[in-house]
Write an enzyme that holds these catalytic residues in place. Sequence first.
Site, PDB file in Angstrom:
ATOM      1  CG  ASP A  56      31.523 -69.087  34.466  1.00  0.00           C
ATOM      2  OD1 ASP A  56      32.437 -68.700  35.385  1.00  0.00           O
ATOM      3  OD2 ASP A  56      30.557 -68.282  34.832  1.00  0.00           O
ATOM      4  CE1 TYR A 145      44.968 -64.758  41.084  1.00  0.00           C
ATOM      5  CE2 TYR A 145      47.117 -63.361  42.446  1.00  0.00           C
ATOM      6  CZ  TYR A 145      46.243 -63.804  41.530  1.00  0.00           C
ATOM      7  OH  TYR A 145      47.346 -64.438  40.244  1.00  0.00           O
ATOM      8  N   GLY A 146      45.590 -63.188  46.789  1.00  0.00           N
ATOM      9  CA  GLY A 146      46.285 -64.175  47.206  1.00  0.00           C
ATOM     10  C   GLY A 146      45.849 -65.086  48.266  1.00  0.00           C
ATOM     11  CB  ALA A 148      41.749 -66.834  46.127  1.00  0.00           C
ATOM     12  CE  LYS A 149      46.014 -67.986  41.223  1.00  0.00           C
ATOM     13  NZ  LYS A 149      45.185 -68.873  40.806  1.00  0.00           N
ATOM     14  CB  ILE A 178      53.539 -64.545  34.434  1.00  0.00           C
ATOM     15  CG1 ILE A 178      54.990 -64.899  34.849  1.00  0.00           C
ATOM     16  CG2 ILE A 178      54.609 -64.337  32.476  1.00  0.00           C
ATOM     17  CD1 ILE A 178      55.982 -65.251  34.970  1.00  0.00           C
TER      18      ILE A 178
END
Length: 241
Positions: A56, A145-146, A148-149, A178
């Site tokens: 993990d 999420y965005g 974090a990226k 994708i």
Amino acid sequence: MARTVIVTGGGTGIGRAITAAFAESGDSVIITGRRREPIEAAAAEEGAGVRAAVCDGTDPEQVGAFADGLPERVDVLVNCAGGNTDYDREQARDLATLAANWRANMDANLVTAVLMTEAVRDRLTGGGSVISIGSIAADKGSGPYGVAKAALASWNVYESGRLGPRGVTANVVAPGYIDDTEFFRDGLSEERREQLIGMTRTGRAGTPDEVAATVHFLASGSARQITAQVLAVNGGAHPTR
């Protein structure tokens, strides 16, 4: 000479394609993931040159124990573990849940890369590469999420400065939409899929193999002067469209 390659999250989707690309080159590949079944299945399918290690990446103790068992030399680290953890969590209805949801995305997409890179730093050698999987979401203002990226991309610039004097490059590959991954947890509607494809200039979804080919190139001898970069694999999709 065969290289030692680590692919976190290497059992499914993009990570699985990356694993195959390096294995086909004759490299020795170690894949990690939280779920034993997919990484062991991937290792068995690829053969003797690939082995699986349950780890993990958000857990410092597990990452440290994994690193302790590695060879002295690591040539390539691919930080592919991650994903939008919002799909696996309840919608935030209070501050405590909101904080937990944001932290989950940061842990999965940023902290995993930070911990693994730090854990193997002393094993990375001249001519080596660290490649992290980002997302078009980093430039779309698309929630935790965005963000974090986006943080991953900023960290990569910082990390490239630390690794550069060692002859090691650090880059991010940022896919758009994708096909054939677990990203949307089978929850992507056909209407939304068509919208995502419609944002591209190529008129189609990308494939895991196309992302893997970009990663493989960045780890090659032909890419030694490419570092601190984000390379988009998105069919020309503009983030704001």
